[in-house]
Design a protein around this motif. Structure first.
Motif, PDB file in Angstrom:
ATOM      1  N   MET A 162       0.813  -1.309   0.180  1.00  0.00           N
ATOM      2  CA  MET A 162      -0.021  -0.091  -0.145  1.00  0.00           C
ATOM      3  C   MET A 162       0.861   1.250   0.019  1.00  0.00           C
ATOM      4  SD  MET A 162      -3.128  -0.985   2.307  1.00  0.00           S
ATOM      5  CE  MET A 162      -2.585  -2.166   3.664  1.00  0.00           C
ATOM      6  N   LYS A 163       0.319   2.165  -0.574  1.00  0.00           N
ATOM      7  CA  LYS A 163       0.821   3.423  -0.801  1.00  0.00           C
ATOM      8  C   LYS A 163       0.319   4.683   0.307  1.00  0.00           C
ATOM      9  CE  LYS A 163       1.289   7.275  -4.062  1.00  0.00           C
ATOM     10  NZ  LYS A 163       1.344   7.578  -5.393  1.00  0.00           N
ATOM     11  N   VAL A 164       0.682   5.209   1.120  1.00  0.00           N
ATOM     12  CA  VAL A 164       0.279   6.568   1.932  1.00  0.00           C
ATOM     13  C   VAL A 164      -0.019   7.374   0.932  1.00  0.00           C
ATOM     14  CG1 VAL A 164       0.517   7.964   3.710  1.00  0.00           C
ATOM     15  CG2 VAL A 164       1.144   5.554   3.934  1.00  0.00           C
ATOM     16  N   LEU A 165      -1.255   7.961   0.810  1.00  0.00           N
ATOM     17  CA  LEU A 165      -1.752   9.120   0.306  1.00  0.00           C
ATOM     18  C   LEU A 165      -1.778  10.481   1.201  1.00  0.00           C
ATOM     19  CD1 LEU A 165      -4.796   7.367  -1.478  1.00  0.00           C
ATOM     20  CD2 LEU A 165      -2.462   7.681  -2.392  1.00  0.00           C
ATOM     21  N   PHE A 166      -2.154  10.262   2.230  1.00  0.00           N
ATOM     22  CA  PHE A 166      -2.112  11.335   2.985  1.00  0.00           C
ATOM     23  C   PHE A 166      -1.999  11.021   4.640  1.00  0.00           C
ATOM     24  CE2 PHE A 166      -6.695  10.539   2.713  1.00  0.00           C
ATOM     25  CZ  PHE A 166      -7.183  10.301   3.912  1.00  0.00           C
ATOM     26  N   ARG A 209      -6.841  18.633   8.866  1.00  0.00           N
ATOM     27  CA  ARG A 209      -6.115  19.548   9.188  1.00  0.00           C
ATOM     28  C   ARG A 209      -4.472  18.858   9.189  1.00  0.00           C
ATOM     29  NH1 ARG A 209      -7.618  19.794  15.630  1.00  0.00           N
ATOM     30  NH2 ARG A 209      -9.527  19.547  14.648  1.00  0.00           N
ATOM     31  N   ALA A 210      -3.580  19.853   9.009  1.00  0.00           N
ATOM     32  CA  ALA A 210      -2.346  19.060   8.717  1.00  0.00           C
ATOM     33  C   ALA A 210      -1.669  18.760   9.903  1.00  0.00           C
ATOM     34  CB  ALA A 210      -1.184  20.299   8.248  1.00  0.00           C
ATOM     35  N   LEU A 211      -1.002  17.460   9.833  1.00  0.00           N
ATOM     36  CA  LEU A 211      -0.484  16.640  10.861  1.00  0.00           C
ATOM     37  C   LEU A 211       0.752  17.656  11.429  1.00  0.00           C
ATOM     38  CD1 LEU A 211      -0.144  14.027  12.709  1.00  0.00           C
ATOM     39  CD2 LEU A 211       1.300  13.186  10.727  1.00  0.00           C
ATOM     40  N   SER A 212       0.987  17.932  12.573  1.00  0.00           N
ATOM     41  CA  SER A 212       1.876  18.848  13.367  1.00  0.00           C
ATOM     42  C   SER A 212       2.097  17.906  14.645  1.00  0.00           C
ATOM     43  CB  SER A 212       1.487  19.949  13.471  1.00  0.00           C
ATOM     44  OG  SER A 212       0.344  20.222  14.609  1.00  0.00           O
ATOM     45  N   GLU A 256      -3.435   3.432  -0.047  1.00  0.00           N
ATOM     46  CA  GLU A 256      -4.115   2.901  -1.508  1.00  0.00           C
ATOM     47  C   GLU A 256      -3.600   1.619  -1.801  1.00  0.00           C
ATOM     48  OE1 GLU A 256      -5.274   5.086  -5.344  1.00  0.00           O
ATOM     49  OE2 GLU A 256      -3.358   4.658  -5.349  1.00  0.00           O
ATOM     50  N   ARG A 257      -4.155   0.741  -1.977  1.00  0.00           N
ATOM     51  CA  ARG A 257      -3.556  -0.721  -2.385  1.00  0.00           C
ATOM     52  C   ARG A 257      -2.954  -0.397  -4.009  1.00  0.00           C
ATOM     53  NH1 ARG A 257      -5.990  -6.589  -4.147  1.00  0.00           N
ATOM     54  NH2 ARG A 257      -3.909  -7.108  -5.355  1.00  0.00           N
ATOM     55  N   GLU A 258      -1.706  -0.721  -3.877  1.00  0.00           N
ATOM     56  CA  GLU A 258      -0.840  -0.667  -5.204  1.00  0.00           C
ATOM     57  C   GLU A 258      -1.600  -1.394  -6.371  1.00  0.00           C
ATOM     58  OE1 GLU A 258       3.118   1.229  -3.588  1.00  0.00           O
ATOM     59  OE2 GLU A 258       3.166  -0.999  -3.680  1.00  0.00           O
ATOM     60  N   GLN A 259      -1.434  -1.014  -7.583  1.00  0.00           N
ATOM     61  CA  GLN A 259      -2.061  -1.721  -8.680  1.00  0.00           C
ATOM     62  C   GLN A 259      -1.060  -2.998  -8.914  1.00  0.00           C
ATOM     63  OE1 GLN A 259      -4.518  -0.575 -10.265  1.00  0.00           O
ATOM     64  NE2 GLN A 259      -4.621   1.269  -9.093  1.00  0.00           N
TER      65      GLN A 259
END
Length: 181
Positions: free
Chosen positions: A152-156, A164-167, A178-181
């Motif tokens: 899986m690839k992290v999208l956000f 809100r932004a991670l801080s 997302e599961r990679e293709q």
């Protein structure tokens, strides 16, 4: 047609409660009772995916990836490691409608990057049930690497469910992958 919304748990009582809201399936995270590439998305809330030994984390995420379609999304909520490290030990006690008291005592173990907790239930007659639990926390880089090894690839990474932004002050970690293709 799309598969239905389905909740998964191994606990029969939790499943009975959930049937009022959605379809359910009895199972565990390591052997989900669905064929591969079945779901377009998966969702887990409040650290449910992080109560296992470190050696179990990769197989768990690989199993979630297995049931996701290519391009399918996994969303989960957790607590950032930076926040877990700075929290003071806590004791929370609540009284339920039936008179039972639920207690939760938690302290952070910096060496193991885990919360160590003891949850107790005291019934009105005095009988006490008690169980220990642990919740694992990851630095964001380590979490991204773990999910990548699972396919899986992290999208956000967000610092709250409002996007809100991670801080360093965030008390929530919302992850979209997302599961990679």
């Amino acid at each position: 047609s799309s598969p239905p919304l389905v909740g998964v748990d191994c606990d029969q009582r939790s499943l009975q409660e959930a049937t009022r809201h959605t379809g359910v399936a009895r199972g565990d995270f390591f052997a989900l009772p669905f064929r591969g590439a079945y779901f377009a998305g998966a969702f887990a809330w409040y650290s449910a995916l992080f109560t296992f030994d470190d050696s179990a984390q990769l197989p768990l995420f690989r199993e979630v990836a297995r049931v996701l379609k290519p391009g399918g999304r996994l969303f989960f909520q957790h607590v950032p490691l930076t926040y877990a490290k700075q929290r003071a030990p806590s004791l929370h006690v609540d009284t339920l409608e039936d008179g039972c008291r639920v207690g939760d005592h938690v302290r952070y173990d910096a060496t193991r990057k885990r919360d160590l907790g003891v949850r107790s239930l005291v019934e009105p007659g005095g009988r006490t049930l008690e169980a220990t639990y642990e919740i694992r926390y990851y630095a964001t880089e380590a979490l991204e690497e773990l999910l990548g090894r699972a396919g899986m690839k992290v999208l956000f990474l967000h610092g709250g469910s409002d996007g809100r932004a991670l801080s360093g002050q965030s008390i929530e970690l919302i992850v979209g992958a997302e599961r990679e293709q």
